[in-house]
Design a protein around this motif. Structure first.
Motif, PDB file in Angstrom:
ATOM      1  N   ASP A  65       5.492   8.283   5.706  1.00 33.62           N
ATOM      2  CA  ASP A  65       5.508   8.685   3.765  1.00 33.62           C
ATOM      3  C   ASP A  65       7.857   9.204   3.770  1.00 33.62           C
ATOM      4  O   ASP A  65       7.624  10.183   3.213  1.00 33.62           O
ATOM      5  CB  ASP A  65       5.000   9.528   3.269  1.00 33.62           C
TER       6      ASP A  65
ATOM      7  N   THR B  20       3.135  10.147  -3.815  1.00 38.06           N
ATOM      8  CA  THR B  20       4.762  10.109  -2.297  1.00 38.06           C
ATOM      9  C   THR B  20       5.132   9.442  -2.588  1.00 38.06           C
ATOM     10  O   THR B  20       6.292   9.704  -4.306  1.00 38.06           O
ATOM     11  CB  THR B  20       3.106   8.610  -1.790  1.00 38.06           C
ATOM     12  N   LYS B  23       5.832   3.745  -1.362  1.00 36.36           N
ATOM     13  CA  LYS B  23       4.886   2.810  -1.931  1.00 36.36           C
ATOM     14  C   LYS B  23       3.886   3.252  -0.720  1.00 36.36           C
ATOM     15  O   LYS B  23       3.960   3.331   0.256  1.00 36.36           O
ATOM     16  CB  LYS B  23       5.280   1.547  -2.129  1.00 36.36           C
ATOM     17  N   ILE B  24       2.564   2.710  -1.324  1.00 40.51           N
ATOM     18  CA  ILE B  24       1.239   2.239  -0.544  1.00 40.51           C
ATOM     19  C   ILE B  24       1.884   1.226   0.544  1.00 40.51           C
ATOM     20  O   ILE B  24       1.306   1.521   1.618  1.00 40.51           O
ATOM     21  CB  ILE B  24      -0.264   2.175  -0.854  1.00 40.51           C
ATOM     22  N   LEU B  54       0.229   0.496   5.695  1.00 37.56           N
ATOM     23  CA  LEU B  54      -0.289   1.529   5.105  1.00 37.56           C
ATOM     24  C   LEU B  54       0.715   2.664   5.477  1.00 37.56           C
ATOM     25  O   LEU B  54       0.959   3.605   6.080  1.00 37.56           O
ATOM     26  CB  LEU B  54      -2.150   1.531   5.657  1.00 37.56           C
ATOM     27  N   ASN B  55       0.681   3.892   4.258  1.00 40.41           N
ATOM     28  CA  ASN B  55       1.288   4.899   3.990  1.00 40.41           C
ATOM     29  C   ASN B  55       0.574   6.472   4.285  1.00 40.41           C
ATOM     30  O   ASN B  55      -0.307   5.896   3.750  1.00 40.41           O
ATOM     31  CB  ASN B  55       1.807   5.016   2.194  1.00 40.41           C
ATOM     32  N   ALA B  58      -0.538   8.496   1.596  1.00 39.63           N
ATOM     33  CA  ALA B  58      -1.194   8.141   0.518  1.00 39.63           C
ATOM     34  C   ALA B  58      -2.989   8.023   1.190  1.00 39.63           C
ATOM     35  O   ALA B  58      -3.944   8.921   0.045  1.00 39.63           O
ATOM     36  CB  ALA B  58      -1.264   7.488   0.222  1.00 39.63           C
ATOM     37  N   LEU B 134      -8.525   3.822  -2.812  1.00 39.69           N
ATOM     38  CA  LEU B 134      -7.087   3.239  -2.790  1.00 39.69           C
ATOM     39  C   LEU B 134      -7.043   2.340  -3.455  1.00 39.69           C
ATOM     40  O   LEU B 134      -7.223   1.180  -2.788  1.00 39.69           O
ATOM     41  CB  LEU B 134      -6.312   3.886  -0.740  1.00 39.69           C
ATOM     42  N   GLU B 136      -3.178  -0.701  -4.766  1.00 40.98           N
ATOM     43  CA  GLU B 136      -1.764  -0.342  -5.405  1.00 40.98           C
ATOM     44  C   GLU B 136      -2.048  -0.782  -6.852  1.00 40.98           C
ATOM     45  O   GLU B 136      -2.869  -1.515  -7.680  1.00 40.98           O
ATOM     46  CB  GLU B 136      -1.161  -1.596  -4.359  1.00 40.98           C
ATOM     47  N   PRO B 160       1.066   3.301  -5.114  1.00 47.85           N
ATOM     48  CA  PRO B 160      -0.559   4.321  -4.355  1.00 47.85           C
ATOM     49  C   PRO B 160      -1.100   4.766  -5.777  1.00 47.85           C
ATOM     50  O   PRO B 160      -0.719   5.878  -6.410  1.00 47.85           O
ATOM     51  CB  PRO B 160       0.011   5.116  -3.637  1.00 47.85           C
TER      52      PRO B 160
END
Lengths: 95, 494
Positions: A65, B20, B23-24, B54-55, B58, B134, B136, B160
């Motif tokens: 992140d 976060t 972004k996701i 993908l983050n 998140a 989850l 966006e 997210p």
């Protein structure tokens, strides 16, 4: 399974694709062919086989992140049809 | 027929924006308030050829939520495309989760009504969760007039969200609000969402239906969209429930629909009917492989969770001997709990009750009056602990303590933990415990109030209290009340 022209027309509307009546006919025939193929696959006994959500049996990659993107607004907006005050302009939409 | 013949059934969908940094599915910033489209990357604006990644942050926030509510955190979950056309959704689909969400089940205990008792007796209730998944967020459409066009800002696109879906377990607007507040407190407690409702970080949709008391089948529901305050949630549900009951009692039927709440009129109005309902044509997103969560990862996230409100409440009762009411009040939000804990650790566990009284009493009242959150309190937790310490060691009385508190509030005494001491010294508020000095004051008061002395001697106990009051006044409130009592009685009865 076969589709009606109404169903094809409905799907086209959902997908925002303009189809003429002739195109609807042609599309229906193609879709019916695809459904026939699916029917053939569905005839296979898959009892006890866990459905897959992706053709590759791998976990998704994850990123940390952290913010790595820089502002590229000017570059992106150069190819946009219309912008103002940093906004993309589109035909008026009020739901 | 009356309102009581009907049972209200409510389920909530809450969108919590995850806090976060990025972004996701892209590395663009999620910071609020940037100039339009400065934080919209190639992925966020859906340029052809871009792919989502993908983050991890998140995912971990969703895991924290799932573990905090005792839900099943899925070993395997799948992202799906939810297809619809809107200009602030440039891909033409939102990446969400459908069949296999990351969080499944779980429950949250809510307290409904007034914890202090009384007419509106509080009760506890458990609300089951269906899932939390989850997804966006979309961008923003600005409908101000841009020469008859709409402006699109995609900074929010790809932010997210955790969509938290409850079972239809709530039976009144009060229960719905209590549940929404509990979720709001929890997501902030476990630090996955800032809970800022004005900025849209926490939004509620309410599914509302009514049925005859005793009926088992659910009535037809209408969904109220985008409620961004607890007050609107309550008002919208109350209006909607009454509207549905009136409609049914007038012989009408409820049609499934999506409605919007208008805060100005206090009414709900139809946004779209079932016929116009979106056909989202969900399917697994081929751009994303399944999300796999190992037991080891889950264990690490579990270990990093803070003590949860329920456990902390039990500990406050057990360790500090606080009442259930005190413990619930002090664990209502993470900020209050943190503040109280800091006061107690500075003042000592033995003083927990008096610390609790200050936090829930004078401090809460003062914050309320100034419309401040506890995190913005001008009196810091260590300063309050310093004040409590001077009361418990008899340097000042409780009454003088209130004066010192007001001075602390005004910023007197400086910013340090010993600000209370500075105020006590500067204003000479130290309690007078010197017997000689108190006796001298008593002599003066007795000489000046022969009538009260007379009354006391003729058996009027009230006159004694009046004399105590005079002595306290003469000492400017600084004499130790206990000593004044004892010495005065001794003198009068001599």
């Amino acid at each position: 399974m076969s589709l009606s022209n109404e169903q094809v027309g409905h799907l086209a509307r959902l997908a925002r694709i303009a189809l003429s009546d002739a195109e609807i006919d042609a599309t229906r025939v193609k879709l019916d062919g695809i459904f026939a193929l699916i029917e053939q696959m569905q005839a296979v006994d898959t009892t006890g086989v866990e459905p897959m959500s992706h053709a590759q049996e791998l976990p998704t990659r994850l990123r940390e992140d952290t913010v790595i993107e820089t502002d590229q607004r000017e570059a992106f907006q150069r190819i946009a049809p219309q912008t103002e005050s940093g906004l993309y302009l589109v035909p008026k939409v009020i739901e | 027929m009356s309102r009581t013949d009907w049972e209200v059934v409510i389920g909530l969908e809450i969108h919590a924006q995850l806090n976060t940094a990025s972004k996701i599915f892209s590395g663009a910033s999620t910071a609020f308030g940037a100039e339009p489209n400065r934080q919209a990357s190639a992925v966020d604006i859906a340029l052809p050829g871009t792919l989502p990644v993908l983050n991890r942050g998140a995912v971990e926030r969703a895991m924290r939520f799932g573990l905090a509510i005792g839900a099943h955190v899925a070993e395997k979950s799948v992202f799906a495309r939810k297809n619809y056309f809107y200009p602030d959704l440039p891909k033409g689909y939102q990446i969400s989760q459908m069949d296999l969400p990351v969080v499944q089940g779980g429950e949250i205990t809510i307290r409904v009504g007034d914890a202090a008792g009384g007419e509106n007796q509080a009760y506890d209730k458990s609300v089951r969760l269906t899932r939390a998944h989850l997804e966006e967020d979309a961008g923003k459409s600005l409908h101000e007039d841009f020469h008859g066009m709409t402006g699109i800002d995609l900074n929010r696109a790809g932010t997210p969200l955790l969509e938290i879906v409850s079972e239809p377990d709530m039976r009144s607007s009060a229960e719905a609000v209590a549940y929404a507040r509990a979720v709001h407190a929890l997501v902030r407690w476990i630090d996955i969402c800032d809970g800022n409702m004005q900025e849209g970080s926490f939004r509620c949709d309410a599914n509302v239906s009514v049925r005859k008391q005793g009926a088992t089948a659910l009535g037809t529901r209408r969904e109220i969209k985008n409620l961004n305050s607890f007050r609107f949630l309550q008002q919208a549900i109350d209006y909607e429930v009454q509207w549905q009951i009136d409609t049914l009692e007038d012989g009408g039927r409820i049609e499934q629909a999506t409605v919007l709440f208008d805060p100005d009129s206090g009414e709900t109005r139809m946004m779209r009917s079932k016929e116009d309902a979106h056909d989202y044509r969900y399917f697994p997103d081929p751009d994303l492989l399944p999300l796999m969560i190992s037991a080891a990862w889950k264990a690490r996230v579990q270990a990093a969770l803070p003590e949860l409100p329920g456990a902390m409440k039990a500990r406050f009762m057990d360790e500090y001997g606080l009442s259930a009411y005190d413990a619930i009040t002090l664990t209502a939000t993470k900020e209050v709990a943190d503040y109280f804990q800091t006061v107690v650790s500075a003042a000592g566990a033995a003083q927990a009750k008096i610390c609790a009284n200050w936090v829930m009493g004078d401090l809460a009242a003062r914050l309320n009056k100034a419309e401040l959150e506890i995190a913005a309190s001008p009196v810091s937790a260590t300063q309050l602990a310093g004040l409590v310490a001077r009361i418990t060691d008899n340097t000042i009385s409780n009454a003088i303590g209130k004066k010192v508190f007001e001075a602390l509030w005004r910023g007197e005494g400086g910013a340090d933990a010993n600000a209370a001491d500075a105020i006590i010294d500067a204003q000479g508020l130290r309690q007078v415990t010197d017997s000689g000095a108190i006796e001298a004051l008593i002599d003066e008061v007795l000489a000046a109030n022969p009538k009260s002395v007379e009354e006391f001697r003729s058996g009027k106990e009230k006159a004694f209290n009046a004399l105590v009051g005079q002595v306290m006044k003469a000492s400017k409130g600084k004499a130790s009340p206990g000593q004044v009592n004892a010495l005065l009685r001794k003198k009068l009865e001599a």
